[in-house]
Design a protein around this motif. Structure first.
Motif, PDB file in Angstrom:
ATOM      1  N   GLU A   1       0.822  -1.213   0.000  1.00 49.10           N
ATOM      2  CA  GLU A   1       0.000   0.000   0.000  1.00 49.10           C
ATOM      3  C   GLU A   1       0.857   1.264   0.000  1.00 49.10           C
ATOM      4  O   GLU A   1       0.511   2.252  -0.649  1.00 49.10           O
ATOM      5  CB  GLU A   1      -0.969  -0.003   1.174  1.00 49.10           C
TER       6      GLU A   1
ATOM      7  N   GLU B   1       2.033   1.653  -3.502  1.00 51.02           N
ATOM      8  CA  GLU B   1       0.936   2.158  -4.340  1.00 51.02           C
ATOM      9  C   GLU B   1       0.763   3.659  -4.133  1.00 51.02           C
ATOM     10  O   GLU B   1       0.583   4.411  -5.090  1.00 51.02           O
ATOM     11  CB  GLU B   1      -0.351   1.422  -3.991  1.00 51.02           C
ATOM     12  N   TYR B   2       0.826   4.097  -2.876  1.00 50.09           N
ATOM     13  CA  TYR B   2       0.731   5.526  -2.563  1.00 50.09           C
ATOM     14  C   TYR B   2       1.867   6.299  -3.228  1.00 50.09           C
ATOM     15  O   TYR B   2       1.650   7.347  -3.840  1.00 50.09           O
ATOM     16  CB  TYR B   2       0.763   5.734  -1.043  1.00 50.09           C
TER      17      TYR B   2
ATOM     18  N   THR C   1       3.743   5.523  -5.837  1.00 54.37           N
ATOM     19  CA  THR C   1       3.739   5.510  -7.308  1.00 54.37           C
ATOM     20  C   THR C   1       2.560   6.272  -7.888  1.00 54.37           C
ATOM     21  O   THR C   1       2.576   6.616  -9.076  1.00 54.37           O
ATOM     22  CB  THR C   1       3.730   4.068  -7.853  1.00 54.37           C
ATOM     23  N   SER C   2       1.543   6.576  -7.081  1.00 55.97           N
ATOM     24  CA  SER C   2       0.369   7.260  -7.609  1.00 55.97           C
ATOM     25  C   SER C   2       0.421   8.775  -7.426  1.00 55.97           C
ATOM     26  O   SER C   2      -0.460   9.471  -7.905  1.00 55.97           O
ATOM     27  CB  SER C   2      -0.897   6.706  -6.945  1.00 55.97           C
ATOM     28  N   ARG C   3       1.442   9.282  -6.763  1.00 59.08           N
ATOM     29  CA  ARG C   3       1.541  10.724  -6.500  1.00 59.08           C
ATOM     30  C   ARG C   3       2.925  11.245  -6.835  1.00 59.08           C
ATOM     31  O   ARG C   3       3.889  10.501  -6.880  1.00 59.08           O
ATOM     32  CB  ARG C   3       1.244  10.990  -5.023  1.00 59.08           C
ATOM     33  N   GLU C   4       2.988  12.550  -7.009  1.00 65.12           N
ATOM     34  CA  GLU C   4       4.289  13.183  -7.240  1.00 65.12           C
ATOM     35  C   GLU C   4       4.812  13.838  -5.966  1.00 65.12           C
ATOM     36  O   GLU C   4       6.010  13.989  -5.800  1.00 65.12           O
ATOM     37  CB  GLU C   4       4.183  14.215  -8.365  1.00 65.12           C
TER      38      GLU C   4
END
Length: 101
Positions: free
Chosen positions: A34, A37-38, A40-43
């Motif tokens: 998780e 995932e966090y 890789t999903s944000r900059e």
């Protein structure tokens, strides 16, 4: 002399068994996944949000430190360059340090 060599080998085997059990703990693996995932999903990354993931999975500081060490390898497996994955580690480690003992 044989006792010393046997003791060193025994310690190495015990360390491998203990570390392997922490890596195979489903809650540690799920928490690390998780966090990846966090990341890789944000900059922009916020240690407080990473700490919230640790809290959601009820990871105390010792477990959170181990999970933090799992994150760079998972990021590399996800296709993130090694240098970038290693630069994220201090951020995750700081979030782990905020967890209660």
């Amino acid at each position: 002399m044989w006792f010393v060599i046997g003791g060193v080998i025994l310690l190495a085997v015990l360390y491998g068994v203990i570390n392997g059990s922490r890596n195979s703990d489903p809650m540690n693996r799920k928490c690390a996944a998780e966090i990846c995932e966090y990341l890789t999903s944000r900059e922009e990354f916020d240690p407080v949000e990473i700490q919230a993931i640790f809290k959601e999975h009820a990871r105390y500081q010792k477990q959170a430190n181990h999970v933090a060490s799992m994150v760079p390898a998972l990021l590399i497996n996800a296709g993130i360059p090694r240098d970038a994955a290693m630069q994220i580690y201090p951020l995750v480690k700081s979030a782990a340090a905020m967890q209660p003992r």
